[in-house]
Design a protein around this motif. Sequence first.
Motif, mmCIF file in Angstrom:
data_model
loop_
_atom_site.group_PDB
_atom_site.id
_atom_site.type_symbol
_atom_site.label_atom_id
_atom_site.label_comp_id
_atom_site.label_asym_id
_atom_site.label_seq_id
_atom_site.Cartn_x
_atom_site.Cartn_y
_atom_site.Cartn_z
ATOM 1 N N ARG A 1 -16.941 -2.100 4.719
ATOM 2 C CA ARG A 1 -16.164 -1.244 5.601
ATOM 3 C C ARG A 1 -14.742 -1.756 5.813
ATOM 4 O O ARG A 1 -14.564 -2.954 6.053
ATOM 5 C CB ARG A 1 -16.842 -1.165 6.994
ATOM 6 N N GLY A 2 -13.805 -0.850 5.758
ATOM 7 C CA GLY A 2 -12.424 -1.201 6.068
ATOM 8 C C GLY A 2 -11.746 -1.950 4.937
ATOM 9 O O GLY A 2 -12.204 -1.945 3.790
ATOM 10 N N PRO B 1 -6.585 7.580 -2.497
ATOM 11 C CA PRO B 1 -6.815 7.106 -1.126
ATOM 12 C C PRO B 1 -8.162 6.375 -1.055
ATOM 13 O O PRO B 1 -9.159 6.910 -1.507
ATOM 14 C CB PRO B 1 -6.858 8.400 -0.301
ATOM 15 N N ARG C 1 -10.585 4.423 1.680
ATOM 16 C CA ARG C 1 -10.753 4.054 3.085
ATOM 17 C C ARG C 1 -11.237 2.608 3.183
ATOM 18 O O ARG C 1 -10.840 1.856 4.069
ATOM 19 C CB ARG C 1 -11.751 5.005 3.754
ATOM 20 N N ASP C 2 -12.129 2.257 2.264
ATOM 21 C CA ASP C 2 -12.659 0.900 2.212
ATOM 22 C C ASP C 2 -12.201 0.255 0.902
ATOM 23 O O ASP C 2 -12.242 0.900 -0.148
ATOM 24 C CB ASP C 2 -14.189 0.918 2.241
ATOM 25 N N ARG D 1 -1.895 1.547 1.614
ATOM 26 C CA ARG D 1 -1.656 2.268 2.863
ATOM 27 C C ARG D 1 -0.932 3.585 2.597
ATOM 28 O O ARG D 1 -1.191 4.596 3.245
ATOM 29 C CB ARG D 1 -0.837 1.398 3.824
ATOM 30 N N GLN E 1 -3.443 6.126 1.349
ATOM 31 C CA GLN E 1 -4.293 6.600 2.455
ATOM 32 C C GLN E 1 -3.581 7.662 3.281
ATOM 33 O O GLN E 1 -4.196 8.604 3.751
ATOM 34 C CB GLN E 1 -4.635 5.439 3.393
ATOM 35 N N VAL F 1 -3.880 11.522 2.719
ATOM 36 C CA VAL F 1 -5.103 12.301 2.989
ATOM 37 C C VAL F 1 -4.952 13.143 4.256
ATOM 38 O O VAL F 1 -4.512 12.636 5.266
ATOM 39 C CB VAL F 1 -6.323 11.358 3.142
#
Lengths: 241, 241
Positions: B95-96, B183, B185-186, B235, B238, B241
Amino acid sequence: MLTKAELQRLRSLREKKTREELGFFVLEGEKVVAELLAAKFSFSEIYATPAWPGAKTHAITVEEMARASHFPTPSSVLAVGRIVRTALAPGALDRGLTLALDGVQDAGNVGTLIRIADWFAFDRVVLSPDCADLFHQKTINASMGSFVRMTAHTAELARALKKTSAPILGCDLTGDDVHALPPLRDAVVVIGSEGRGLSPAVAARVTRRVTIPKFGGAESLNAATAAAIVCDNLRRAQARV
Amino acid sequence: MLTKAELQRLRSLREKKTREELGFFVLEGEKVVAELLAAKFSFSEIYATPAWPGAKTHAITVEEMARASHFPTPSSVLAVGRIVRTALAPGALDRGLTLALDGVQDAGNVGTLIRIADWFAFDRVVLSPDCADLFHQKTINASMGSFVRMTAHTAELARALKKTSAPILGCDLTGDDVHALPPLRDAVVVIGSEGRGLSPAVAARVTRRVTIPKFGGAESLNAATAAAIVCDNLRRAQARV
């Protein structure tokens, strides 16, 4: 065989003042000397012990190297190069891409910035007179072969910037998003000192303030990091045309 | 007043081995100590001379500071902090955003990379056990307050990466253009050592090889520079999105 006069000269070239007076610099270490040779740099002398596999002008012993070297663990090679300084021609900043360093104090940072300029094929680097010395061992170490490939000038930055027609980009925290840069064929990117940022005289010449979007808690990025991101975005914007 | 035992302890904390045994680290310098305090770091002890304007737990003289200090020109403050190490929870990398450092040897580079992770609001930094020590003065100096804000773990990197479902990004010279990143997210961004790049075991875990477009002659960018450019592009992608 190393004469007393040679030894004294090699040691004295560790001082910036002497380098300027005599017009030569010294460089030690197999890796960095090999890098400069690979980049076609022509040393005026190469002092080396039998362990150095490359060409040499002076064969010396390990003991002589230990006396000449600046390092606790000397390498097998110590090379002397001529300092060549090219004046910044009038109008030079108008064309192409320039990375301008305003009082960058750390020799390692100056070297890293030259390497970044080389990666992004900038046309030149300009150092303000209060930057770390271009001919310091640490600068050359950090720049790798880029020291040879990049043209670096030393100049009064604020004065040089005053005369240019190219846009002058400076990083701060309240400028335009660097991701939204338009394509710029000619540009000067100014990078300030690690502690104080841009000097007021140079900051006054900036025509386009850009900001690297920040997401977290750090107050700033270091000089080389910020420069790299701006250069990458500048080249990316150009590629869109 | 500084007892002999205190003096010995402060000096011994300069050694990584002793830091690990005792579970404390030392930090000197007005600027860096003030930065950590501003970032709400709670030191266990603060030794300071009368020149230090902040809070202190131990008032000492300039002479005592000179004996305790590691530096030729001691500052007015020397602080001791507790070493807290947080284990990397199973599944944490899924995650992340994670910045993973694989054998980054230079303490200044480790600190700079932590500062970059903080700027881009990464969720964590993971250091392989052979990275420079997180609690070395130079690491903390270079990370600025980011040392306090970022969560940093030490872990066997190849093993931790094996178990994650997140894409693992590694820089090389023949990967996909970093400007074309989708993009994500993780993601885990792995950064190799200055001299050797990624270790074979970590390189084998990379699932997405990215390349920073190169225009000029430099053979590579340094670890922190490359990391900064990848993080900025991550970044930026991302944000679309």
